[in-house]
Design an enzyme around this catalytic site. Structure first.
Site, PDB file in Angstrom:
ATOM      1  N   ASP A 190      59.168  60.251  51.095  1.00 47.23           N
ATOM      2  CA  ASP A 190      57.967  60.893  50.576  1.00 47.23           C
ATOM      3  C   ASP A 190      56.837  59.900  50.360  1.00 47.23           C
ATOM      4  O   ASP A 190      56.799  59.199  49.344  1.00 47.23           O
ATOM      5  CB  ASP A 190      58.351  61.582  49.254  1.00 47.23           C
ATOM      6  CG  ASP A 190      57.171  62.229  48.607  1.00 47.23           C
ATOM      7  OD1 ASP A 190      57.284  62.633  47.434  1.00 47.23           O
ATOM      8  OD2 ASP A 190      56.111  62.318  49.255  1.00 47.23           O
ATOM      9  N   ASP A 205      50.838  62.458  53.467  1.00 43.35           N
ATOM     10  CA  ASP A 205      51.893  62.798  52.516  1.00 43.35           C
ATOM     11  C   ASP A 205      53.072  63.488  53.202  1.00 43.35           C
ATOM     12  O   ASP A 205      53.056  64.713  53.418  1.00 43.35           O
ATOM     13  CB  ASP A 205      51.322  63.711  51.425  1.00 43.35           C
ATOM     14  CG  ASP A 205      52.349  64.084  50.371  1.00 43.35           C
ATOM     15  OD1 ASP A 205      52.009  64.858  49.456  1.00 43.35           O
ATOM     16  OD2 ASP A 205      53.505  63.606  50.471  1.00 43.35           O
TER      17      ASP A 205
END
Ligand SMILES: O=C(Cc1ccccc1)Nn1cnc2ccccc21
Length: 326
Positions: free
Chosen positions: A33, A215
């Site tokens: 992430d 992201d």
């Protein structure tokens, strides 16, 4: 010097991508992430009711950081919290001998319900790591001094296994040249400025998409409300309050979305934007592009990232992002 590569396996609809990680003697599938900076996992300290179906980190192999704790809340209000250990973490052959591993003692339902994922491996900047009283480094920051090159890359794919590399660029994974743009890491994100955009075949872009973060932990592509509106006007979509976002026909006619970054135009195929049927078998799809309302910046999540080869690079001192077509 270390370098390595690890698979990134897509969940249904490419909602997230999971990669195998060894922590101590535990083998887990973690969601890498770039939008957060905590490495946390389901663990022997997680209530059994919250960890059904998940592999767990056995913290007995670690050294507890006495009195340390962590607590994280993500943009979608999901979250987790717990204790901290130092343990050996291996990703694609790259080893961090003493990595802060955050063992969860409580986890929100969206994580407990997603039994494919055993936790997250944060790859944003360590300045937003939530461990207290002493902030810890991400896996990338921990191993960075030992890497052949201070960078990692992300090669996500639509409906197929992609990969992350650490310490090297795999030039066979992209076509053409890499376009680099400066990164503003002041908020802890891989933040860059995107330029003009266009919808459909005309890829002469105009306007300005603006401040954006890369992201991998976000599934969709969140853009300024005016840009999302312009896209769906051409795509025959509409804002559906009941669905909580834009929907469009799943019929395969969704136009591409083109965006200029560093003066180079990158194409998100329309097929990525007809993201998923709103209910199983429906001809109406939830849109892969949504408005960034309330977020304050754009989020270039997996819908965009799976259209490019992305290089997260701190080898030049100042951080930068490299994008190439794939
Ligand atoms: O939280 C976000 C996106 C976001 C939304 C609003 C403000 C700032 C950022 N992504 N994300 C990154 N990692 C995640 C993990 C779970 C859920 C969402 C996750």
């Amino acid at each position: 010097a270390q370098s390595g590569t690890v698979a990134a396996d897509p969940q249904q609809y490419d909602q997230a991508y999971l990669s195998p990680v060894t922590i101590g003697n535990s083998q887990l599938m973690l969601d890498f992430d770039t939008g957060s900076a905590d490495l946390w996992a389901f663990s022997n300290e997680t209530p059994a009711s919250e960890s059904v179906g998940h592999a767990k980190y056995d913290s007995s192999t670690g050294t507890e950081l006495q009195g340390y704790s962590w607590s994280i809340t993500y943009g979608d209000q999901s979250g987790a919290a717990g204790n901290v250990y130092a343990d050996k973490v291996v990703v694609g052959g790259v080893t961090a001998t003493k990595q802060a591993v955050e063992a969860a003692t409580s986890i929100s339902t969206s994580f407990s319900d997603n039994t494919d994922s055993d936790g997250l491996l944060g790859l944003a900047f360590s300045s937003i790591n939530t461990v207290t009283p002493k902030q810890q480094t991400t896996f990338f920051d921990t191993v960075k001094p030992t890497l052949a090159k201070a960078l990692f890359t992300c090669d996500l794919k639509q409906g197929n296994a992609g990969s992350y590399t650490f310490g090297y660029i795999d030039t066979s994974k992209y076509t053409g040249s890499v376009t680099y743009v400066p990164v503003d890491d002041s908020q802890g994100f891989w933040s860059f400025t995107a330029g003009g955009y266009s919808v459909g075949s005309d890829n002469a872009t105009s306007g300005s998409v603006g401040v954006s973060i890369a992201d991998t932990g976000t599934s969709l592509l969140y853009l300024p409300a005016a840009v999302a509106k312009a896209y769906y006007a051409k795509a025959g979509g509409k804002f559906d309050n009941q669905q909580g976002g834009y929907t469009l026909p799943c019929n395969g006619n969704a136009p591409d979305f083109n965006v200029a970054i560093g003066g180079k135009t990158f194409v998100v195929p329309g097929s990525y934007i007809a993201y998923a049927p709103i209910t199983s078998g429906s001809q109406t799809c939830f849109g892969g592009i949504q408005a960034n309302t309330g977020i304050g910046f754009n989020i270039f999540g997996d819908v965009f990232l799976k259209a490019v080869y992305a290089i997260f690079d701190v080898s030049q001192g100042a951080p930068r992002l490299g994008f190439a077509a794939q």
